[in-house]
Write an enzyme that holds these catalytic residues in place. Structure first.
Site, PDB file in Angstrom:
ATOM      1  N   SER A 199       0.852  -1.186   0.000  1.00 34.27           N
ATOM      2  CA  SER A 199       0.000   0.000   0.000  1.00 34.27           C
ATOM      3  C   SER A 199       0.890   1.239   0.000  1.00 34.27           C
ATOM      4  O   SER A 199       2.117   1.136   0.029  1.00 34.27           O
ATOM      5  CB  SER A 199      -0.888   0.013   1.235  1.00 34.27           C
ATOM      6  N   LYS A 200       0.242   2.391  -0.008  1.00 34.18           N
ATOM      7  CA  LYS A 200       0.943   3.686  -0.018  1.00 34.18           C
ATOM      8  C   LYS A 200       2.051   3.770   1.040  1.00 34.18           C
ATOM      9  O   LYS A 200       3.061   4.422   0.827  1.00 34.18           O
ATOM     10  CB  LYS A 200      -0.074   4.809   0.252  1.00 34.18           C
TER      11      LYS A 200
END
Ligand code: GLU
Length: 518
Positions: free
Chosen positions: A280-281
């Site tokens: 994820s980010k």
């Protein structure tokens, strides 16, 4: 025989077919695979890997790769996302044989343009009583879901509208209630997903709720539209992320209910960050567009993505796209999650950068320099000089954007000397003598090229009886402002006589000033 017993038998037949499907289809039928993004955001690394595996599989077997835009969730789909997904795929070189802009025999390839297909299919199911209208409002559903959770019951749809009489339905409609259409899932037996990568995965039908096929707004849900389209587009193999495995039994039941052939399935492993959590980010860049902006080459991204879940012999890491097409098979895709390792990707990018011709590298670096404001157009600086700079940094950069920090001093009229470098290098007592001698020697050069610069500067250590390092480091700091730079003699040639001498002079002044200040 009731319809579910019939289903079960046909399920077994289809299952058997699809189990051997992969091989039979490969030999007898043209392979047709698809990448079917929902355009709710950018193309992520996971999506790009799915697209790549489908593309490689199609190329390996001489089949077709189809791009289908799954945009039936109108509130979350955007035109910008469609554009970006298309451009990211094109940048990666994952061109499609059928899809947006490339019409084929099974279009349109955007789901909101295919509504009549879903309408026809849902009518069939309603008629066969394999689907029903559900009049429950979102508020009612939510209330019952909460109550079920509180009582420790399953929160899925409770099937309330499945047994409505025609009269009850009419009454609801008179009340002005909208309805969704749900699939009447079998309440017994099991559905087996025969997955090329994972083997048979068994799902008890009791755990599958009566899922929605068509929403109250008339638009089909993903599970329904995907089945209708995969069948209509004659998709032979559905290759997608493991996160969709729980959808597959629902889809198989739909194929059976609609009497459609079931494709073969392959669910790709998860991609995790270095901490073992889903990528994820938090782990840094996750979209293809960000990698492009950060100076990655499509060849490196493709090579790296290919290895996220697939390996050829567990030791080869560098594969050209032709190698990948030749070697890629689903049998070598792993069941286990893959770890995304940015350091390895950077290393790989560096390898691909080193393989570029200097001309090509220069072409790729020019927009990066222009964006940074170093010059407006290449001729302002000189294309030959730009090529020389590109050649100087080729071995040293892992990402194209690394070039900014490494080369900014070439383009600036005046440089600032890194204070740490000044402190460390321009403090030594002999520095003034070194800079002065260097300046004198460089002034005398007529043809200011690497060879002559090198000959001139190499004579200084002996002449002054000072170690070479103590000669070259101050010169480097003087002309580049940094402790680390591209090779010195070449750098000086690119800077040219005038700029070099000016910078040495300024460094002399700065050194004198420092000495004066103690
Ligand atoms: N639209 C779905 C997604 O983006 C496609 C899943 C599938 O390949 O069936 O996740």
């Amino acid at each position: 025989m009731d319809k579910y017993t019939k289903n079960k038998i046909s399920s077994f037949c289809c299952l058997f077919c699809s189990y051997i499907n992969s091989k039979v289809i490969i030999l007898e039928k043209e392979v047709r695979v698809r990448f079917a993004p929902s355009p709710t955001g950018v193309l992520h690394i996971g999506g790009a890997r799915t697209a790549l595996y489908n593309w490689l599989f199609a190329k390996h077997y001489g089949g077709k790769f189809i791009l289908r835009i799954e945009d039936t969730d109108r509130s979350r789909s955007t035109e910008e996302a469609i554009k970006e997904i298309n451009s990211s795929l094109k940048w990666l070189g994952l061109d499609w044989d059928e899809g947006p802009e490339i019409e084929g025999s099974y279009g349109p390839y955007r789901q909101t343009e295919r509504l009549p297909f879903y309408g026809g299919a849902v009518e069939k199911l309603l008629e066969a009583k394999m689907a029903y209208r559900c009049y429950c409002s979102p508020e009612e559903l939510e209330e019952r879901r909460k109550a079920a959770l509180k009582d420790g019951r399953s929160p899925g749809y409770d099937g309330r509208c499945r047994k409505l009489t025609e009269k009850e339905q009419k009454n609801y409609e008179k009340e002005g209630r909208k309805y969704a259409i749900r699939f009447a899932c079998p309440k017994e037996g099991e559905t087996i997903v025969s997955d090329i990568i994972r083997g048979g995965v068994v799902f008890q039908n009791t755990v599958l709720e009566d899922f929605i096929l068509v929403r109250a707004n008339g638009l089909p849900t993903y599970n329904f539209a995907a089945v209708v389209d995969d069948a209509a587009m004659k998709i032979t193999h559905v290759i997608r992320g493991i996160d969709h495995l729980s959808n597959t039994p629902k889809q198989i039941l739909l194929y059976e209910a609609l009497g459609l052939p079931i494709p073969a399935f392959a669910h790709l492993p998860m991609i995790l960050g270095s901490d073992g959590k889903p990528l994820s980010k938090r782990h840094g860049a996750t979209s293809v567009e960000e990698y492009k902006k950060n100076g990655y080459l499509p060849e490196a991204i493709l090579n790296y993505l290919a290895l996220l879940g697939w390996s050829y012999d567990e030791k080869t890491t560098l594969f050209s796209i032709e190698d990948l097409i030749e070697k890629f098979t689903l049998e070598k895709v792993s069941k286990n999650s893959a770890i995304f390792d940015n350091v390895k990707l950077q290393w790989m990018n560096g390898c691909y950068i080193r393989e570029l011709s200097v001309d090509k590298l220069t072409d790729l670096l020019i927009p990066i320099w222009v964006d940074a404001g170093f010059f407006a157009k290449p001729s302002d600086f000189g294309i030959e000089k730009l090529k020389m700079i590109a050649a100087l940094v080729q071995e040293r950069i892992k990402c194209l954007t690394d070039v900014l920090e490494l080369t900014d001093f070439f383009f600036k009229e005046e440089i600032e000397i890194d204070p740490k470098a000044a402190d460390k290098v321009l403090r030594k007592s002999e520095v003034l003598r070194v800079l002065e001698t260097a300046s004198d020697k460089l002034k005398e050069i007529e043809k200011f090229d690497t060879e002559n610069v090198e000959t001139a500067l190499r004579s200084i250590p002996e002449e002054l009886d000072i170690k070479a390092k103590l000669i070259f480091q101050p010169i480097r700091v003087a002309v580049t402002g940094k402790m680390v730079s591209p090779p010195l003699f070449e750098t000086i040639e690119v800077l040219g006589k005038e700029k070099t001498l000016k910078r040495i002079e300024l460094a002399q002044e700065a050194t004198e000033e420092r000495e004066g200040n103690g």
